[in-house]
Design an enzyme around this catalytic site. Structure first.
Site, PDB file in Angstrom:
ATOM      1  N   GLU A 255       0.923  -1.039  -0.086  1.00 48.84           N
ATOM      2  CA  GLU A 255       0.143  -0.078   0.033  1.00 48.84           C
ATOM      3  C   GLU A 255       0.869   1.032  -0.060  1.00 48.84           C
ATOM      4  OE1 GLU A 255      -3.343  -0.172  -0.067  1.00 48.84           O
ATOM      5  OE2 GLU A 255      -3.405  -2.320   0.112  1.00 48.84           O
ATOM      6  N   CYS A 294      -2.865   8.556   3.406  1.00 47.05           N
ATOM      7  CA  CYS A 294      -2.698   7.982   1.995  1.00 47.05           C
ATOM      8  C   CYS A 294      -4.118   8.386   1.173  1.00 47.05           C
ATOM      9  CB  CYS A 294      -2.432   6.574   2.202  1.00 47.05           C
ATOM     10  SG  CYS A 294      -3.726   5.716   3.017  1.00 47.05           S
TER      11      CYS A 294
HETATM   12  P1  NAP Z   1       8.302   4.836   4.736  1.00 46.30           P
HETATM   13  O1  NAP Z   1       9.444   5.755   4.903  1.00 46.30           O
HETATM   14  O2  NAP Z   1       8.509   4.077   3.481  1.00 46.30           O
HETATM   15  O3  NAP Z   1       8.183   3.805   6.027  1.00 46.30           O
HETATM   16  C1  NAP Z   1       7.255   2.747   5.993  1.00 46.30           C
HETATM   17  C2  NAP Z   1       7.528   1.676   6.902  1.00 46.30           C
HETATM   18  O4  NAP Z   1       8.707   1.192   6.619  1.00 46.30           O
HETATM   19  C3  NAP Z   1       8.088   2.195   8.215  1.00 46.30           C
HETATM   20  O5  NAP Z   1       7.601   1.089   9.350  1.00 46.30           O
HETATM   21  C4  NAP Z   1       9.989   2.019   8.079  1.00 46.30           C
HETATM   22  O6  NAP Z   1      10.270   1.792   9.490  1.00 46.30           O
HETATM   23  C5  NAP Z   1       9.748   0.746   7.211  1.00 46.30           C
HETATM   24  N1  NAP Z   1      10.779   0.507   6.496  1.00 46.30           N
HETATM   25  C6  NAP Z   1      11.873   1.535   6.098  1.00 46.30           C
HETATM   26  N2  NAP Z   1      12.952   1.233   5.482  1.00 46.30           N
HETATM   27  C7  NAP Z   1      12.603  -0.430   5.351  1.00 46.30           C
HETATM   28  C8  NAP Z   1      13.378  -1.283   4.922  1.00 46.30           C
HETATM   29  N3  NAP Z   1      14.383  -1.209   4.301  1.00 46.30           N
HETATM   30  N4  NAP Z   1      12.825  -2.820   5.077  1.00 46.30           N
HETATM   31  C9  NAP Z   1      11.797  -2.632   5.768  1.00 46.30           C
HETATM   32  N5  NAP Z   1      10.928  -1.854   6.354  1.00 46.30           N
HETATM   33  C10 NAP Z   1      11.247  -0.554   6.227  1.00 46.30           C
HETATM   34  O7  NAP Z   1       7.293   5.418   4.848  1.00 46.30           O
HETATM   35  P2  NAP Z   1       6.170   6.437   5.927  1.00 46.30           P
HETATM   36  O8  NAP Z   1       7.181   7.754   5.764  1.00 46.30           O
HETATM   37  O9  NAP Z   1       6.066   5.946   7.057  1.00 46.30           O
HETATM   38  O10 NAP Z   1       4.850   6.765   5.328  1.00 46.30           O
HETATM   39  C11 NAP Z   1       4.498   7.714   4.277  1.00 46.30           C
HETATM   40  C12 NAP Z   1       4.117   7.012   2.962  1.00 46.30           C
HETATM   41  O11 NAP Z   1       3.372   6.017   3.202  1.00 46.30           O
HETATM   42  C13 NAP Z   1       3.409   8.171   2.124  1.00 46.30           C
HETATM   43  O12 NAP Z   1       4.056   7.926   0.415  1.00 46.30           O
HETATM   44  C14 NAP Z   1       2.057   7.400   2.124  1.00 46.30           C
HETATM   45  O13 NAP Z   1       1.313   7.661   0.889  1.00 46.30           O
HETATM   46  C15 NAP Z   1       2.323   6.082   2.223  1.00 46.30           C
HETATM   47  N6  NAP Z   1       1.237   5.421   2.764  1.00 46.30           N
HETATM   48  C16 NAP Z   1       0.066   4.521   2.176  1.00 46.30           C
HETATM   49  C17 NAP Z   1      -0.821   4.127   2.670  1.00 46.30           C
HETATM   50  C18 NAP Z   1      -1.642   3.087   1.815  1.00 46.30           C
HETATM   51  O14 NAP Z   1      -2.615   2.655   2.438  1.00 46.30           O
HETATM   52  N7  NAP Z   1      -1.514   3.245   0.860  1.00 46.30           N
HETATM   53  C19 NAP Z   1      -1.183   4.457   3.927  1.00 46.30           C
HETATM   54  C20 NAP Z   1      -0.387   5.404   4.729  1.00 46.30           C
HETATM   55  C21 NAP Z   1       0.592   5.702   4.297  1.00 46.30           C
HETATM   56  P3  NAP Z   1      11.165   3.099   9.917  1.00 46.30           P
HETATM   57  O15 NAP Z   1      10.085   3.983  10.398  1.00 46.30           O
HETATM   58  O16 NAP Z   1      11.771   2.468  11.173  1.00 46.30           O
HETATM   59  O17 NAP Z   1      12.099   3.576   8.998  1.00 46.30           O
END
Ligand code: NAP
Length: 522
Positions: A255, A294
Site C-alpha cells: 500500500e 494516504c
Molecule cells: P516509509 O518511510 O516508506 O516507511 C514505512 C515503513 O517501512 C516504516 O515502518 C519504516 O520503518 C519501514 N521501513 C523503512 N525502510 C525499510 C526497509 N528497508 N525494510 C523494511 N521496512 C522498512 O513511509 P512513511 O514515511 O512511514 O509513510 C509515508 C508514505 O506512506 C506516504 O508515501 C504515503 O502515501 C504512504 N502511505 C500509504 C498508505 C496506503 O494505505 N496506501 C497508508 C499510509 C501511508 P522506520 O520508520 O523504522 O524507518
C-alpha cells in the site's frame, strides 16, 4: 517511556543505541526507542511454532472473539491512547479519534465476520464442480491459512488503525502477526501492544512487535510467511527487490503513494447540497491529520466556469483552520510528524509551484499565528491551495505526492472522459471522488477511471448525510490500488483473507471432496 520490542512472548531490550521520539509540536522528547536486541529469525520461528498452531486450532468464531477482545482492550484505554497520539503523533483530538476509533471499528467488523463464519476452519471457495460424467468425479476450491508468520510493516501516519486493519484480517485468517510500527510515531502502537500483553489478550506467539528497524528480518522469511507493507514507493521497491523475497516468492502486499483526485461535475452548481458536500469533504481531507493520509485528496478538477468560485470558497475555508499545538483545545490542524516530513513537504510545494500558482498558503508557516507554539518550534506546515490552469501540460501535479496539507485545483471542460483522462495520469490511485447527482456523468466517469483505482467515492445529495467521505477506509470495502498505489489490496470483508490463505483446488471422489470442504467444522 521506553519503546521496546515484544518478541518470543517477552519484552526485549538489549541496550544499544536509543532513538528519541519527539512531540512534533514542541520538539520535546516524549519517549525513547530501543531498537537493539532483535533476533528476527527466532521471532519468526516463535510466531510460526506457537502462535500459528494456536490460531489454526480455533474456529473462525473463536478467532473472531479474540479480535473482539483486542478491540475491547483498545477501547478501554481510549483516552490514554488519544493523549499519546496527540503527544507523539502531532494529532488533534479529532485526528487521534479517527485513528484509534478506526482501529476499534475495523477490529469489531472482523470480529463479526468471524462470528458469521461460525465453527468453520476451512473457507470453501465456490461450489462443488462436477468434473466427470457424474458428480462421482468432482472438484472444489478451499482456502486454508498459511503456516508461517504475517509480517506487517506500517507507515507513521496511522499507528493504531494501521496495526489493527492488518492484524484483524491476519488473525481471522489464522496467521500470527509480527508487526512493525514506523519508528517516529511508534509510541502509540507500542502502548497498544503493551496493553494487550499485560491483559494476556492473545495466545502466546500470536502477536509480536518490532521497535525500531527490522534488521535482517527479510532474510529469514520462508515461503509460508507473508509481508504486508504500507509506506512509500521507495521502501516498497526495496522490499520487493530483496533477494530472499524474490527467490522464495514471498507473498507481498504493498500500500503506497496515491495522487487521489476529486472531480466536481457540471451539475453540482453553486448553492447545491452536492457543491457544499464537495467543499466540506475537500477542506476536511486536506487538513485532517495535516494531510498525512494516504487517501487525502491531492488534485481537484472543477468545470472551468466554477474555478474562481472554488478557489475562493476553499481558500476561505483553509485560512479559517486554526493551526498549532494539538494539545490546545481550539486547534484544528497540528504539525507534520517529523522534521524530515516537513522538509519533504516544503520541497514538494516548491516543485508543484513550478507548474501551479499559489492561491493560499505557502511552503512553511507563512505569516499565520500558530496557537500554543513557541517561536521557531515544531514541524508545522500551513494548508496550501495551488491552481494549475493547464492540467494537460502539468506533470509533477499528477505524479508527485506531497504528503501534507497541500492540494491543487485544476479546470476541465465538463466532459467526464476528459476528467477521467486527467485523473488517470496519477497512474493508479487508492481512492477517487466524484461529486454529482447526474447518473449519466457518474456512470461514464466511474467506469472510465475504475481500472486505475481501488475505490471510488460518489458524493451527492442523496448520501450527503451518511457518507464519511473518501478518507475513511471501510473494512467492508477493499483498500489499495494499482500502479503507483502499490498494486495491493487489503480489507474488503472476507476478501482480505485471501492474502493470508492458500487457495487449493481438490479433485477426486465427490463425497470425499464434500467431506474435505466441510472438514473444518468436524
Ligand atoms: P516509509 O518511510 O516508506 O516507511 C514505512 C515503513 O517501512 C516504516 O515502518 C519504516 O520503518 C519501514 N521501513 C523503512 N525502510 C525499510 C526497509 N528497508 N525494510 C523494511 N521496512 C522498512 O513511509 P512513511 O514515511 O512511514 O509513510 C509515508 C508514505 O506512506 C506516504 O508515501 C504515503 O502515501 C504512504 N502511505 C500509504 C498508505 C496506503 O494505505 N496506501 C497508508 C499510509 C501511508 P522506520 O520508520 O523504522 O524507518
Amino acid at each position: 517511556m521506553l519503546v521496546r520490542s515484544y518478541l518470543c512472548g517477552r519484552w526485549s531490550d538489549a541496550g544499544g543505541e536509543r532513538l528519541p521520539l519527539l512531540n512534533p509540536a514542541t520538539e520535546e522528547v516524549v519517549a525513547e526507542v530501543s531498537g537493539g536486541g532483535v533476533d528476527p529469525g527466532s521471532c519468526l520461528d516463535y510466531a510460526r511454532n506457537h502462535g500459528g498452531p494456536a490460531l489454526r486450532a480455533m474456529s473462525f468464531a473463536e478467532r473472531g472473539r479474540l479480535i473482539a477482545a483486542v478491540a475491547a482492550r483498545i477501547y478501554e484505554h481510549r483516552d490514554e491512547l488519544i493523549e499519546i497520539a496527540i503527544r507523539n503523533g502531532g494529532n488533534t483530538r479529532s485526528d487521534a479519534k479517527f485513528d484509534i476509533d478506526g482501529a476499534t471499528a475495523t477490529l469489531s467488523a472482523y470480529a463479526k465476520f468471524g462470528e458469521s463464519l461460525g465453527s468453520e476452519r476451512v473457507l470453501a471457495d465456490g461450489d462443488l464442480i462436477q468434473l466427470g460424467r457424474s458428480t462421482r468425479f468432482s472438484g472444489a476450491h478451499i482456502r486454508v491459512p498459511l503456516t508461517g508468520a504475517a509480517v506487517h510493516i506500517n507507515a507513521f501516519n496511522f499507528p493504531a488503525w494501521g496495526f489493527a486493519e492488518k492484524a484483524a484480517v491476519a488473525l481471522l485468517a489464522g496467521m500470527p502477526v509480527v508487526t512493525k510500527a514506523a519508528t517516529s510515531s511508534s509510541l502509540l502502537a507500542f502502548r497498544i501492544i503493551e496493553i494487550l500483553a499485560e491483559a494476556h489478550t492473545l495466545p502466546d506467539g500470536v502477536l509480536s512487535f518490532i521497535a525500531g528497524g527490522v534488521g535482517d528480518l527479510l532474510d529469514h522469511l520462508s515461503s509460508q510467511d507473508v509481508v504486508a507493507f504500507t509506506g512509500s514507493s521507495e521502501t516498497a521497491r526495496r522490499i520487493r527487490g530483496h533477494g530472499n523475497v524474490i527467490n522464495r516468492s514471498i507473498r507481498l502486499n504493498v500500500e503506497a503513494d496515491s495522487l487521489n483526485a476529486a472531480v466536481l461535475a457540471p451539475d453540482a452548481t453553486e448553492g447545491s447540497e452536492t457543491f457544499e458536500l464537495f467543499l466540506r469533504e475537500v477542506a476536511r481531507d486536506i487538513t485532517q491529520k495535516a494531510g498525512q493520509k494516504c487517501t487525502a485528496i491531492r488534485r481537484i478538477l472543477v468545470p472551468s466556469g466554477m474555478l474562481d468560485r472554488v478557489k475562493l470558497e476553499l481558500s476561505e475555508r483553509l485560512r479559517g483552520i486554526r493551526v498549532g499545538d494539538p494539545a490546545a483545545a481550539d486547534v484544528r490542524m497540528g504539525p507534520l510528524a517529523t522534521a524530515a516530513q516537513q522538509r519533504d513537504v516544503r520541497e514538494g510545494i516548491e516543485l508543484l509551484k513550478s507548474e501551479a500558482e499559489l492561491v493560499c498558503g505557502d511552503a512553511g508557516r507563512g505569516d499565520v499565528a500558530l496557537t500554543g507554539v513557541a517561536e521557531g518550534r515544531g514541524f508545522f506546515q500551513i494548508p496550501v491551495l495551488l491552481c494549475a490552469p493547464d492540467p494537460e501540460r502539468a506533470s509533477a501535479i499528477h505524479s508527485h505526492e506531497v504528503f501534507g496539507p497541500v492540494v491543487t485545483v485544476m479546470p476541465y471542460g465538463g466532459d467526464p472522459f476528459q476528467a477521467a483522462g486527467l485523473v488517470c495520469r496519477g497512474d493508479g490511485g487508492l481512492v477517487s471522488s466524484v461529486y454529482t447527482d447526474d447518473k449519466d456523468f457518474a456512470v461514464r466517469y466511474v467506469l472510465a477511471i475504475a481500472p486505475f483505482h481501488g475505490r471510488i467515492n460518489i458524493g451527492g445529495e442523496k448520501v450527503a448525510e451518511q457518507s464519511p467521505g473518501p478518507g475513511t477506509v471501510m473494512p467492508q470495502l477493499v483498500h489499495g490500488g494499482p500502479g503507483r498505489a502499490g498494486g495491493g489490496e487489503e480489507l474488503g470483508g472476507l476478501r482480505g483473507l485471501a492474502f493470508y490463505t492458500q487457495r487449493t483446488a481438490i479433485q477426486g471422489y465427490g463425497p470425499l471432496i464434500e467431506k474435505l470442504v466441510r472438514a473444518g467444522t468436524q
